[in-house]
Each structure stands twice: as structure tokens, then as C-alpha cells.
Scaffold this motif. Structure first.
Motif, PDB file in Angstrom:
ATOM      1  N   GLY A 175       0.819  -1.211   0.000  1.00 47.63           N
ATOM      2  CA  GLY A 175       0.000   0.000   0.000  1.00 47.63           C
ATOM      3  C   GLY A 175       0.849   1.254   0.000  1.00 47.63           C
ATOM      4  O   GLY A 175       0.572   2.211  -0.724  1.00 47.63           O
ATOM      5  N   TRP A 176       1.930   1.235   0.792  1.00 47.25           N
ATOM      6  CA  TRP A 176       2.803   2.410   0.822  1.00 47.25           C
ATOM      7  C   TRP A 176       3.490   2.611  -0.522  1.00 47.25           C
ATOM      8  O   TRP A 176       3.646   3.754  -0.985  1.00 47.25           O
ATOM      9  CB  TRP A 176       3.836   2.285   1.928  1.00 47.25           C
ATOM     10  N   GLY A 184       2.841  11.900  17.560  1.00 48.30           N
ATOM     11  CA  GLY A 184       2.822  13.247  17.008  1.00 48.30           C
ATOM     12  C   GLY A 184       2.603  13.273  15.510  1.00 48.30           C
ATOM     13  O   GLY A 184       1.956  14.178  14.980  1.00 48.30           O
ATOM     14  N   GLY A 185       3.140  12.275  14.813  1.00 43.72           N
ATOM     15  CA  GLY A 185       2.951  12.214  13.367  1.00 43.72           C
ATOM     16  C   GLY A 185       1.493  12.060  12.982  1.00 43.72           C
ATOM     17  O   GLY A 185       1.058  12.579  11.954  1.00 43.72           O
ATOM     18  N   THR A 186       0.748  11.350  13.805  1.00 43.58           N
ATOM     19  CA  THR A 186      -0.683  11.206  13.535  1.00 43.58           C
ATOM     20  C   THR A 186      -1.410  12.518  13.804  1.00 43.58           C
ATOM     21  O   THR A 186      -2.343  12.888  13.081  1.00 43.58           O
ATOM     22  CB  THR A 186      -1.279  10.085  14.399  1.00 43.58           C
ATOM     23  N   LEU A 187      -0.984  13.240  14.833  1.00 46.82           N
ATOM     24  CA  LEU A 187      -1.611  14.532  15.138  1.00 46.82           C
ATOM     25  C   LEU A 187      -1.432  15.528  13.996  1.00 46.82           C
ATOM     26  O   LEU A 187      -2.348  16.293  13.685  1.00 46.82           O
ATOM     27  CB  LEU A 187      -1.021  15.109  16.425  1.00 46.82           C
ATOM     28  N   GLU A 188      -0.261  15.537  13.366  1.00 46.34           N
ATOM     29  CA  GLU A 188      -0.081  16.482  12.263  1.00 46.34           C
ATOM     30  C   GLU A 188      -0.970  16.100  11.080  1.00 46.34           C
ATOM     31  O   GLU A 188      -1.437  16.956  10.339  1.00 46.34           O
ATOM     32  CB  GLU A 188       1.382  16.581  11.846  1.00 46.34           C
ATOM     33  N   ASN A 189      -1.241  14.794  10.910  1.00 43.55           N
ATOM     34  CA  ASN A 189      -2.192  14.378   9.877  1.00 43.55           C
ATOM     35  C   ASN A 189      -3.585  14.901  10.189  1.00 43.55           C
ATOM     36  O   ASN A 189      -4.317  15.360   9.298  1.00 43.55           O
ATOM     37  CB  ASN A 189      -2.219  12.854   9.768  1.00 43.55           C
ATOM     38  N   ILE A 190      -3.964  14.807  11.460  1.00 42.64           N
ATOM     39  CA  ILE A 190      -5.272  15.333  11.875  1.00 42.64           C
ATOM     40  C   ILE A 190      -5.330  16.836  11.614  1.00 42.64           C
ATOM     41  O   ILE A 190      -6.338  17.370  11.118  1.00 42.64           O
ATOM     42  CB  ILE A 190      -5.518  15.017  13.359  1.00 42.64           C
ATOM     43  N   GLY A 191      -4.230  17.525  11.915  1.00 36.30           N
ATOM     44  CA  GLY A 191      -4.177  18.961  11.636  1.00 36.30           C
ATOM     45  C   GLY A 191      -4.337  19.269  10.162  1.00 36.30           C
ATOM     46  O   GLY A 191      -5.026  20.228   9.784  1.00 36.30           O
ATOM     47  N   LEU A 251      -3.822   8.997   5.935  1.00 39.30           N
ATOM     48  CA  LEU A 251      -2.963   9.801   5.065  1.00 39.30           C
ATOM     49  C   LEU A 251      -3.395   9.667   3.611  1.00 39.30           C
ATOM     50  O   LEU A 251      -3.397  10.651   2.856  1.00 39.30           O
ATOM     51  CB  LEU A 251      -1.511   9.363   5.237  1.00 39.30           C
ATOM     52  N   ASN A 252      -3.759   8.469   3.217  1.00 41.93           N
ATOM     53  CA  ASN A 252      -4.185   8.240   1.839  1.00 41.93           C
ATOM     54  C   ASN A 252      -5.428   9.072   1.515  1.00 41.93           C
ATOM     55  O   ASN A 252      -5.528   9.675   0.437  1.00 41.93           O
ATOM     56  CB  ASN A 252      -4.476   6.753   1.645  1.00 41.93           C
ATOM     57  N   PHE A 253      -6.366   9.127   2.450  1.00 41.56           N
ATOM     58  CA  PHE A 253      -7.567   9.950   2.238  1.00 41.56           C
ATOM     59  C   PHE A 253      -7.212  11.438   2.194  1.00 41.56           C
ATOM     60  O   PHE A 253      -7.778  12.196   1.388  1.00 41.56           O
ATOM     61  CB  PHE A 253      -8.596   9.679   3.335  1.00 41.56           C
ATOM     62  N   LEU A 254      -6.302  11.872   3.046  1.00 45.48           N
ATOM     63  CA  LEU A 254      -5.892  13.274   3.029  1.00 45.48           C
ATOM     64  C   LEU A 254      -5.290  13.641   1.680  1.00 45.48           C
ATOM     65  O   LEU A 254      -5.547  14.725   1.148  1.00 45.48           O
ATOM     66  CB  LEU A 254      -4.874  13.532   4.146  1.00 45.48           C
ATOM     67  N   SER A 301     -12.784  11.603   6.129  1.00 47.03           N
ATOM     68  CA  SER A 301     -12.305  10.229   6.299  1.00 47.03           C
ATOM     69  C   SER A 301     -10.856  10.224   6.782  1.00 47.03           C
ATOM     70  O   SER A 301     -10.465   9.385   7.611  1.00 47.03           O
ATOM     71  CB  SER A 301     -12.421   9.454   4.988  1.00 47.03           C
ATOM     72  N   GLY A 302     -10.068  11.162   6.267  1.00 47.73           N
ATOM     73  CA  GLY A 302      -8.680  11.246   6.702  1.00 47.73           C
ATOM     74  C   GLY A 302      -8.572  11.500   8.192  1.00 47.73           C
ATOM     75  O   GLY A 302      -7.757  10.881   8.894  1.00 47.73           O
ATOM     76  N   ILE A 303      -9.390  12.410   8.692  1.00 42.10           N
ATOM     77  CA  ILE A 303      -9.396  12.701  10.128  1.00 42.10           C
ATOM     78  C   ILE A 303      -9.888  11.497  10.921  1.00 42.10           C
ATOM     79  O   ILE A 303      -9.307  11.125  11.953  1.00 42.10           O
ATOM     80  CB  ILE A 303     -10.271  13.933  10.420  1.00 42.10           C
ATOM     81  N   ASP A 304     -10.957  10.869  10.456  1.00 38.04           N
ATOM     82  CA  ASP A 304     -11.540   9.735  11.187  1.00 38.04           C
ATOM     83  C   ASP A 304     -10.522   8.612  11.384  1.00 38.04           C
ATOM     84  O   ASP A 304     -10.366   8.091  12.494  1.00 38.04           O
ATOM     85  CB  ASP A 304     -12.768   9.210  10.445  1.00 38.04           C
ATOM     86  N   PHE A 305      -9.843   8.224  10.306  1.00 38.68           N
ATOM     87  CA  PHE A 305      -8.887   7.119  10.424  1.00 38.68           C
ATOM     88  C   PHE A 305      -7.640   7.539  11.203  1.00 38.68           C
ATOM     89  O   PHE A 305      -7.049   6.723  11.917  1.00 38.68           O
ATOM     90  CB  PHE A 305      -8.522   6.577   9.042  1.00 38.68           C
ATOM     91  N   SER A 306      -7.266   8.804  11.078  1.00 39.32           N
ATOM     92  CA  SER A 306      -6.119   9.287  11.853  1.00 39.32           C
ATOM     93  C   SER A 306      -6.448   9.298  13.346  1.00 39.32           C
ATOM     94  O   SER A 306      -5.610   8.940  14.184  1.00 39.32           O
ATOM     95  CB  SER A 306      -5.721  10.690  11.388  1.00 39.32           C
ATOM     96  N   GLN A 307      -7.662   9.696  13.689  1.00 39.91           N
ATOM     97  CA  GLN A 307      -8.063   9.694  15.098  1.00 39.91           C
ATOM     98  C   GLN A 307      -8.153   8.271  15.637  1.00 39.91           C
ATOM     99  O   GLN A 307      -7.812   8.021  16.807  1.00 39.91           O
ATOM    100  CB  GLN A 307      -9.396  10.423  15.260  1.00 39.91           C
ATOM    101  N   LYS A 308      -8.574   7.329  14.809  1.00 42.57           N
ATOM    102  CA  LYS A 308      -8.584   5.926  15.230  1.00 42.57           C
ATOM    103  C   LYS A 308      -7.161   5.468  15.517  1.00 42.57           C
ATOM    104  O   LYS A 308      -6.903   4.777  16.525  1.00 42.57           O
ATOM    105  CB  LYS A 308      -9.221   5.065  14.132  1.00 42.57           C
ATOM    106  N   SER A 309      -6.235   5.848  14.655  1.00 44.80           N
ATOM    107  CA  SER A 309      -4.838   5.502  14.875  1.00 44.80           C
ATOM    108  C   SER A 309      -4.331   6.100  16.182  1.00 44.80           C
ATOM    109  O   SER A 309      -3.658   5.428  16.971  1.00 44.80           O
ATOM    110  CB  SER A 309      -3.985   5.997  13.700  1.00 44.80           C
TER     111      SER A 309
END
Length: 271
Positions: A92-93, A152-159, A127-130, A137-145
Motif C-alpha cells: 500500500g505504501w 505526534g505524526g498522527t496529530l499532524e495528519n489530523i491537523g 494519510l491516503n484519504f488526506l 475520512s482522513g481525520i476519522d482514520f487518523s483519530q482511530k490511529s
């Protein structure tokens, strides 16, 4: 160590595919990707049924930024019957790196199905949705993570997701928190800069544009996902006005007071 033992085994029998495999995998984990590729190439040539050799060679290709080759090897490992769930995440990556976001999403969804407790799978899917502008969807899956692993890397995705939705205060909050734990997070600096610019806070925007360039001199993140000119920022100017009138020698004169946040470029007439 494992490499020395494998060296001896290969010296005794150059066709020892197991020894070549062990040496190649050991080199991979030590970051010797070119050497790992050579050993894994030889192991596969001798024993083409070794699905684990394709699994690790695919990882070396990912590490060397050769996603097409990585995809080929991960796919071959699956065809040979490998049951390693990580094959879907790693493939996937590789698809994501090629901007094959639909294929990447399919692999990530399969990986999450097989490994529902791995925070990294949800982070990558978010990240893929972002990347495709599907911010909710990007926020939802990032928050699940993030619920599975504070990162912190997940938080910047949420941002990033909140910035995409125009929720700049939430974007600033998430990215500020991200930098508290990991000050050199590349994306957080740029998202903060863009969010402050959107709020017409030119001073803070300029601060974070500069700090972003400092942590990402090649601007890889910007060029890939935003492609904006950072060396001429910020352009946003916020003007607030108030007016009142003065009585001067029997005549009323309107007076406008204004404040400006940001730089103003004058035209040839000085206006």
C-alpha cells in the motif's frame, strides 16, 4: 553475528539459499540496502519459491525509493502463498508513493481487516484519504490511529485534515500539540503556517513558513501535496477600519482609521 555466520556458510556452499537469505535480511535491518538486495537476488535465483525473500527484497526496494519493484516483489510473495499481513501495508505504501491512491486504499483496508489493532494501518489509510482531499475520512482514520497509539505524526495528519476543511483553529491545536512531542515534524510546520495565514496572522504564518523550510529544505511535502510558492509568503493582508467625523472650521470631514497586518506592496503611484 548472523552476517559472519552466513558468510561462512556461503563460502562453504555458494548455493546455500538459506544462508544468502539470512545474510540479506540481516543487511536489510542494518540499513545496508544495496548489499541486502544482492544477497536476496541470489537467494531468489537459487530458490525462486522463497516467498520471504521477495518480502524482504520488496522492503529494500521501498527503502531505496523504488516502489514499482517493491510492488512486484510484494505481489509475488502473495502469489507464492505468503501469509504475512504486512505485505498489504508495505505494498500500500509503495502504491501511495506512486500516487496510486485507489490501489493503496485497497491494500490498507485489507491490512486493517487482517490486523485491526495496528495503529500504523489506520494512520496510513488516513494519510491516503488526506492526499485525495477526503478530509473527513482522513481525520476519522487518523483519530482511530491516535486512539491506539499516541503519536505526534498522527496529530499532524489530523491537523492537515482540519486545515483542508477550513477549521483552522482545530488545525493549529493539533499541529501545535504534535510539535510539543516532536519539534521537527515536517508537515506540522507547514500546516501551522498555512492555518495562521488563513487566519490573517501574518507574523506567525511567516514564522512557521520559515521553520518549515528549515526542517524540509527540499520542500518535498509542499511540492507533493500543495505546490505553493513559500518564498513569497504570506500575501494575506487583513485590514480593519473604523470611521468618525471631525468638525473643522464649520466643515465635517470624514476620517478613516485603519490597521494593517502583513506587508503591503505599493504600486508605481505609491498606492
Amino acid at each position: 553475528n548472523a552476517i559472519k555466520e552466513a558468510d561462512l556458510a556461503v563460502l562453504e556452499d555458494p548455493s546455500n539459499s538459506s544462508a544468502l537469505l539470512i545474510r540479506g535480511v540481516s543487511k536489510f535491518f542494518l540499513g545496508y540496502y544495496d548489499g541486502a538486495s544482492v544477497d536476496l537476488d541470489n537467494a531468489i535465483q537459487i530458490a525462486p519459491e522463497l516467498d520471504v525473500a521477495y518480502f524482504f527484497r520488496g522492503q529494500t526496494y521501498n527503502s531505496k525509493n523504488e516502489p514499482l519493484r517493491a510492488i512486484s516483489d510484494f505481489t509475488k510473495a502473495l502469489e507464492l502463498g505468503s501469509k504475512r499481513n504486512l505485505l498489504y501495508r508495505f505494498r500500500g505504501w509503495a502504491h501511495h508513493e506512486l500516487a496510486n491512491y485507489s490501489q493503496a486504499k485497497s491494500d490498507y483496508l485489507k491490512y486493517i481487516e487482517l490486523s485491526p489493532d495496528d495503529a500504523e494501518g489506520y494512520k496510513l489509510l488516513g494519510l491516503n484519504f488526506l492526499a485525495t482531499g477526503e478530509y473527513v475520512s482522513g481525520i476519522d482514520f487518523s483519530q482511530k490511529s491516535y486512539s491506539l497509539r499516541n503519536n505526534g505524526g498522527t496529530l499532524e495528519n489530523i491537523g492537515w485534515g482540519y486545515y483542508g476543511l477550513g477549521k483552522y483553529a482545530e488545525a493549529i491545536s493539533a499541529c501545535t500539540q504534535a510539535l510539543e512531542s516532536r519539534p521537527n515534524l515536517v508537515w506540522a510546520h507547514l500546516i501551522l503556517a498555512l492555518s495562521y495565514e488563513a487566519q490573517s496572522d501574518a507574523g506567525r504564518a511567516q514564522q512557521y513558513f520559515q521553520s518549515y523550510i528549515a526542517v524540509d529544505p527540499t520542500q518535498e511535502f509542499n511540492k507533493r501535496y500543495f505546490n505553493i510558492n513559500l518564498y513569497d509568503r504570506p500575501k494575506t493582508i487583513k485590514i480593519s477600519t473604523s470611521s468618525k467625523s471631525l468638525n473643522l472650521r464649520g466643515k465635517k470631514i470624514a476620517v478613516v482609521e485603519f490597521s494593517v497586518l502583513g506587508d503591503i506592496e505599493l504600486n508605481d503611484a505609491g498606492i
